[in-house]
Design a protein around this motif. Structure first.
Motif, mmCIF file in Angstrom:
data_model
loop_
_atom_site.group_PDB
_atom_site.id
_atom_site.type_symbol
_atom_site.label_atom_id
_atom_site.label_comp_id
_atom_site.label_asym_id
_atom_site.label_seq_id
_atom_site.Cartn_x
_atom_site.Cartn_y
_atom_site.Cartn_z
ATOM 1 N N LEU A 1 0.819 -1.215 0.000
ATOM 2 C CA LEU A 1 0.000 0.000 0.000
ATOM 3 C C LEU A 1 0.854 1.267 0.000
ATOM 4 O O LEU A 1 0.512 2.266 -0.640
ATOM 5 C CB LEU A 1 -0.935 0.005 1.213
ATOM 6 C CG LEU A 1 -2.041 -1.056 1.232
ATOM 7 C CD1 LEU A 1 -2.892 -0.895 2.482
ATOM 8 C CD2 LEU A 1 -2.916 -0.966 -0.005
ATOM 9 N N GLY A 2 1.978 1.236 0.725
ATOM 10 C CA GLY A 2 2.836 2.422 0.768
ATOM 11 C C GLY A 2 3.436 2.736 -0.582
ATOM 12 O O GLY A 2 3.470 3.902 -1.004
ATOM 13 N N LEU A 3 3.923 1.722 -1.285
ATOM 14 C CA LEU A 3 4.483 1.952 -2.617
ATOM 15 C C LEU A 3 3.406 2.424 -3.580
ATOM 16 O O LEU A 3 3.659 3.289 -4.432
ATOM 17 C CB LEU A 3 5.146 0.692 -3.159
ATOM 18 C CG LEU A 3 5.738 0.854 -4.559
ATOM 19 C CD1 LEU A 3 6.873 1.863 -4.571
ATOM 20 C CD2 LEU A 3 6.200 -0.476 -5.125
ATOM 21 N N HIS A 4 2.216 1.885 -3.474
ATOM 22 C CA HIS A 4 1.138 2.330 -4.368
ATOM 23 C C HIS A 4 0.864 3.818 -4.200
ATOM 24 O O HIS A 4 0.546 4.513 -5.171
ATOM 25 C CB HIS A 4 -0.130 1.513 -4.107
ATOM 26 C CG HIS A 4 -0.007 0.090 -4.542
ATOM 27 N ND1 HIS A 4 -0.946 -0.866 -4.246
ATOM 28 C CD2 HIS A 4 0.964 -0.550 -5.249
ATOM 29 C CE1 HIS A 4 -0.575 -2.030 -4.749
ATOM 30 N NE2 HIS A 4 0.579 -1.853 -5.354
ATOM 31 N N ARG A 5 1.008 4.312 -2.973
ATOM 32 C CA ARG A 5 0.847 5.750 -2.760
ATOM 33 C C ARG A 5 1.966 6.517 -3.471
ATOM 34 O O ARG A 5 1.724 7.561 -4.087
ATOM 35 C CB ARG A 5 0.848 6.054 -1.264
ATOM 36 C CG ARG A 5 0.687 7.542 -0.932
ATOM 37 C CD ARG A 5 -0.629 8.109 -1.482
ATOM 38 N NE ARG A 5 -0.759 9.512 -1.210
ATOM 39 C CZ ARG A 5 -1.389 10.007 -0.125
ATOM 40 N NH1 ARG A 5 -1.936 9.192 0.762
ATOM 41 N NH2 ARG A 5 -1.489 11.304 0.054
ATOM 42 N N VAL A 6 3.186 6.007 -3.382
ATOM 43 C CA VAL A 6 4.311 6.638 -4.085
ATOM 44 C C VAL A 6 4.060 6.654 -5.591
ATOM 45 O O VAL A 6 4.275 7.673 -6.270
ATOM 46 C CB VAL A 6 5.628 5.899 -3.776
ATOM 47 C CG1 VAL A 6 6.761 6.391 -4.678
ATOM 48 C CG2 VAL A 6 6.011 6.075 -2.314
ATOM 49 N N LEU A 7 3.601 5.544 -6.133
ATOM 50 C CA LEU A 7 3.354 5.450 -7.569
ATOM 51 C C LEU A 7 2.241 6.390 -8.006
ATOM 52 O O LEU A 7 2.299 6.977 -9.092
ATOM 53 C CB LEU A 7 3.003 4.005 -7.942
ATOM 54 C CG LEU A 7 4.112 2.976 -7.720
ATOM 55 C CD1 LEU A 7 3.593 1.570 -7.984
ATOM 56 C CD2 LEU A 7 5.321 3.268 -8.591
ATOM 57 N N THR A 8 1.242 6.561 -7.158
ATOM 58 C CA THR A 8 0.143 7.469 -7.480
ATOM 59 C C THR A 8 0.595 8.917 -7.437
ATOM 60 O O THR A 8 0.290 9.716 -8.336
ATOM 61 C CB THR A 8 -1.022 7.264 -6.491
ATOM 62 O OG1 THR A 8 -1.517 5.928 -6.613
ATOM 63 C CG2 THR A 8 -2.148 8.237 -6.779
#
Length: 246
Positions: free
Chosen positions: A119-126
């Motif tokens: 979930l943390g990386l998905h926030r970075v990618l977004t």
């Protein structure tokens, strides 16, 4: 890991410790029955990504570095190698800036919720949707870098020549050749797979762990400090090479 934490499906799953296996097999052989009642609730939680950025030439394509910072239990060996290499690379880059050497900017992220579907990386990618595919390279520092229970590493890269280069740097830093393998980036998993799926150019290092996801994955029993230092040294050297790349 709860890979589909954000989009759960199917029935609940009960996980039991391996030492219960023989007893369960025995009960199954005797046609024993059991009734399981599972009650759950959901509570809001809070976690953090750590983000850092170094100075550098804004006209040059920057570099991205990502490592997960969370996991199950203490997970010392699972995470310590990646975090040490992450910090070492940032320190080396800051020293280059202070010395006035040509360098690219580095955008570095230590992400939360690795064990909950990244979930943390998905926030970075977004939040960095345009930057992710434009970076000169993304370095993924994965799990289990420097475990004493299993010293095997796997390097995967968008360009096989870059994987070979990282292997040479690890050897130069004292890592044993027998513990290093290279594979195609198509075989990457975890955060490296997410980056590849977003069009990033990626080099990924990931290890193995004889106490993976166990409470006994702790310092000092499962951490090889010399191996961690070798990986951090090689990581900083690889970032140095990206600064000089045209």
């Amino acid at each position: 890991n709860a890979q589909y934490f954000g989009t759960p499906f199917g029935p609940p799953i009960l996980q039991l410790a391996g030492e219960r296996y023989a007893a369960l097999r025995n009960l199954a052989g005797n046609n024993a029955t059991a009734r399981i009642v599972i009650a759950t609730d959901t509570r809001a939680g809070h976690s953090l990504n750590l983000a850092a950025q170094t100075g550098g030439d804004p006209a040059r394509t920057p570099i991205g570095i990502v490592t997960p910072r969370t996991s199950w239990w203490e997970s010392t060996a699972e995470r310590v190698g990646g975090i040490v290499a992450w910090v070492t690379a940032l320190e080396r880059a800051s020293q280059r800036v202070a010395a006035g050497h040509p360098c690219r900017r580095i955008h570095a992220f230590a992400t939360c919720a690795h064990e909950l579907g990244h979930l943390g990386l998905h926030r970075v990618l977004t939040d960095n949707a345009e930057f992710v595919p434009q970076a000169a390279y993304w370095l993924h520092l994965g799990a289990n870098l420097g475990c004493s229970s299993d010293r095997n590493l796997t390097i995967r890269a968008t360009d096989p020549a870059d994987a070979a280069h990282m292997r040479r740097l690890l050897l130069d830093a004292g890592y044993p050749a027998s513990g290093i393998a290279t594979e195609s980036i198509e075989q990457a998993m975890g955060e490296a797979r997410d980056l590849v799926d977003h069009g990033a150019k990626v080099l990924s290092i990931i290890g193995r762990n004889g106490r993976f996801h166990a409470p006994s994955d702790r310092w000092p029993a499962n951490v090889d400090a010399q191996a961690v230092a070798s990986i951090a040294t090689a990581t900083a050297a690889w970032i140095d090479s990206l600064h000089s790349m045209t």
